[in-house]
Design a protein around this motif. Structure first.
Motif, PDB file in Angstrom:
ATOM      1  N   GLU A 109      44.477  38.125  47.107  1.00 38.34           N
ATOM      2  CA  GLU A 109      44.170  35.846  47.629  1.00 38.34           C
ATOM      3  C   GLU A 109      44.687  35.942  48.858  1.00 38.34           C
ATOM      4  O   GLU A 109      43.830  35.047  49.329  1.00 38.34           O
ATOM      5  N   ARG A 110      45.707  36.213  49.433  1.00 37.56           N
ATOM      6  CA  ARG A 110      45.201  36.652  51.338  1.00 37.56           C
ATOM      7  C   ARG A 110      43.661  37.029  51.945  1.00 37.56           C
ATOM      8  O   ARG A 110      43.434  35.487  52.544  1.00 37.56           O
ATOM      9  N   TRP A 111      43.389  37.579  51.007  1.00 37.76           N
ATOM     10  CA  TRP A 111      41.960  38.243  52.011  1.00 37.76           C
ATOM     11  C   TRP A 111      40.460  37.168  51.355  1.00 37.76           C
ATOM     12  O   TRP A 111      39.869  36.473  52.432  1.00 37.76           O
ATOM     13  N   GLU A 112      40.888  36.424  50.496  1.00 38.26           N
ATOM     14  CA  GLU A 112      40.086  35.649  50.339  1.00 38.26           C
ATOM     15  C   GLU A 112      40.493  34.074  50.377  1.00 38.26           C
ATOM     16  O   GLU A 112      39.241  33.646  51.150  1.00 38.26           O
ATOM     17  N   ALA A 139      56.684  48.327  38.585  1.00 42.19           N
ATOM     18  CA  ALA A 139      55.486  48.224  38.362  1.00 42.19           C
ATOM     19  C   ALA A 139      54.352  47.415  38.166  1.00 42.19           C
ATOM     20  O   ALA A 139      53.460  46.788  38.985  1.00 42.19           O
ATOM     21  N   THR A 140      55.273  45.489  38.060  1.00 44.38           N
ATOM     22  CA  THR A 140      54.281  44.528  38.236  1.00 44.38           C
ATOM     23  C   THR A 140      54.841  43.818  39.172  1.00 44.38           C
ATOM     24  O   THR A 140      53.755  43.514  39.743  1.00 44.38           O
ATOM     25  N   GLY A 145      51.623  42.477  44.500  1.00 44.52           N
ATOM     26  CA  GLY A 145      51.773  42.586  45.391  1.00 44.52           C
ATOM     27  C   GLY A 145      50.883  42.754  45.727  1.00 44.52           C
ATOM     28  O   GLY A 145      49.483  42.070  46.451  1.00 44.52           O
ATOM     29  N   GLY A 146      50.186  43.381  45.415  1.00 43.15           N
ATOM     30  CA  GLY A 146      48.181  43.461  45.275  1.00 43.15           C
ATOM     31  C   GLY A 146      47.223  42.732  45.339  1.00 43.15           C
ATOM     32  O   GLY A 146      46.374  42.001  45.931  1.00 43.15           O
ATOM     33  N   LYS A 147      47.987  41.477  44.202  1.00 45.00           N
ATOM     34  CA  LYS A 147      47.279  40.903  43.409  1.00 45.00           C
ATOM     35  C   LYS A 147      47.792  39.601  44.646  1.00 45.00           C
ATOM     36  O   LYS A 147      46.616  38.953  45.271  1.00 45.00           O
ATOM     37  N   LYS A 148      48.641  39.594  45.532  1.00 46.07           N
ATOM     38  CA  LYS A 148      48.841  38.484  46.522  1.00 46.07           C
ATOM     39  C   LYS A 148      47.951  39.054  47.215  1.00 46.07           C
ATOM     40  O   LYS A 148      47.614  38.163  48.503  1.00 46.07           O
TER      41      LYS A 148
END
Length: 480
Positions: free
Chosen positions: A398-401, A386-387, A392-395
């Motif tokens: 971050e790539r989008w930003e 789950a972590t 993965g979602g946070k990464k």
């Protein structure tokens, strides 16, 4: 420097007394000791009862509910209560054990049962002895209190610390001979100052406060009980864990297909007419001359389990393992292809037997249960998965930003554009279908169909119908 003779004799006498009391101090508790205990409890009021009629420890309020009778800790009324609740379901600062082994009358440590005194001696030698000991002057039974760091729970009384308190109480109680029916709510009060001849006599031993986990670990170590150990991570990386989970899923799906295949064979009684049976075992082949030994053995063990169940016999580990070993041996004889026998360890065969029972007992359901320790992820591994998903979602965010025009962002935009285009076409088609249905109904009946009629005819949800009807009405495309 030598000690005076009277001091030596007094010290010797004190040591001899401790030998007869199991190491317990025989000095009755005083006001200072009680004040120290109250200070540790950290409570302003306590729920007390003057006698064993605990129903009298509650009163009926104006709205008809039952409420406990509470006593201020600095009041004389608390001293008249022979019973008191030292713990609350949401808070505890002590651990209480009621020892149900009778000794002799008298009310002093020397009157305790010899077995109980031996247990106290062991606790003292390991620096795990209780802070308070209360002794029944009539029969020599006792209650003991350990001071612990305060623990808390939610409104339902649930928390890991409360579970740890229950485990420590159970371990100490079973070892010391506790009363299994002791409720751990009302206990004898160490604050009682009345003159009841049956009131417990209390003796303060020390003021040490234990950390609950350390107390439980020390007691388990002293009595030779297995310590709890936190499951260790079996994988060196997140990728290794993900691959292991995928492999487990594939293995489970493969064995589930085998189980369904076996059920079909048994239902049609095809097994008895199979020309490829070798010594009663249907051998599965990887290729010519090379048998699938594990699958063959598992399949035969599964058939055996089904037949035992149909015959009303027990599916024992021995019967299922024997069938597995027989089929594996046959497959090795006819299709080893130069391989040495790699019969699984007995531990794994026992796991296989539990899995077979799970398949067989749930054969009428679509879901199957798995009992293998190897085939199940631990809580730590599930949390790790789950972590990794959250990371993965946070990464991705971050790539989008950081690189909105990069390869990753452009690739995701292409996928989303394709999805949105498909959704737009789908929405236009649904809208056209609703418009055509409304127009046809109006031409035939002169009336507009109701929303429920449109839903029944098209199979669309209410939200979809409302959305398209609203847009058609706003665009002026519906008959007035």
């Amino acid at each position: 420097m030598s000690l005076p003779n009277d001091h030596v004799s007094g010290t010797t006498r004190h040591v001899e007394d401790l030998l007869f009391t199991g190491g317990l101090e025989d000095t009755p508790a005083g006001c200072t000791d009680r004040d120290a205990l109250i200070s540790h409890l950290g409570r302003d009021v306590l729920h007390g009862s003057r006698g064993r009629d605990f129903a009298a420890a509650y009163f009926t309020t104006k709205d008809g509910t039952r409420a406990p009778r509470m006593y201020r800790v600095d009041s004389d009324a608390l001293g008249k209560c022979e019973y008191v609740q030292l713990t609350h379901k949401q808070y505890a600062a002590v651990l209480v054990v009621d020892i149900d082994i009778p000794g002799t009358s008298g009310g002093h440590p020397i009157h305790l049962n010899d077995e109980v005194k031996e247990k106290f001696s062991q606790l003292i030698n390991h620096h795990l002895d209780p802070a308070w000991v209360g002794i029944n002057p009539v029969n020599g039974k006792c209650q003991v209190i350990w001071l612990i760091n305060p623990i808390y729970a939610d409104k339902d009384g649930q928390s890991p610390h409360m579970a740890l308190l229950a485990a420590a109480t159970k371990t100490l109680g079973e070892w010391m001979g506790h009363d299994s029916h002791f409720s751990h709510r009302f206990s004898r009060s160490p604050f009682y100052t009345g003159d009841s001849p049956t009131a417990y006599r209390w003796y303060r031993q020390h003021h040490r406060v234990y950390r609950l986990g350390d107390l439980l670990t020390g007691v388990r170590s002293m009595i030779g009980q297995t310590q709890y150990s936190k499951p260790q991570q079996r994988f060196s990386s997140g990728r290794e864990l993900i691959n292991a989970v995928k492999a487990r899923r594939e293995e489970a799906e493969r064995f589930k297909a085998l189980a369904q295949d076996v059920e079909t064979e048994l239902a049609g009684q095809l097994d008895y007419y199979d020309p490829e049976l070798v010594q009663g075992v249907r051998v599965l082949w990887v290729r010519e001359g090379r048998a699938a030994r594990d699958e063959t053995a598992f399949r035969h063990a599964l058939k055996t389990g089904h037949r035992l169940r149909q015959a009303g016999q027990r599916m024992t580990d021995a019967a299922i393992i024997d069938a597995y070993e027989q089929a594996y041996t046959v497959a090795q004889e006819v299709g080893s292809d130069g391989r040495k026998s790699e019969m699984p360890l007995m531990r794994d065969r026992q796991t296989m037997a539990r899995r077979v029972r799970g398949y067989v007992t749930t054969s009428k359901n679509e879901s199957y249960s798995f009992s293998s320790d190897v085939g199940q992820a631990t809580n730590a591994e599930r949390k790790a998965l789950a972590t990794m998903g959250r990371r993965g979602g946070k990464k991705a965010a971050e790539r989008w930003e950081t690189d909105p025009e990069g390869e990753y962002a452009q690739g995701r935009r292409a996928v989303m554009e394709k999805t949105h285009r498909k959704k737009r076409v789908q929405g236009q088609t649904s809208r056209a279908k609703i418009q055509a249905l409304i127009g046809q109904a109006y031409v035939e009946t002169g009336k507009l169909p109701t929303r429920k009629e449109i839903m029944a005819e098209t199979g669309f949800s209410e939200a979809t119908v409302k959305r398209h009807v609203r847009s058609l009405r706003q665009a002026g495309l519906l008959p007035q």
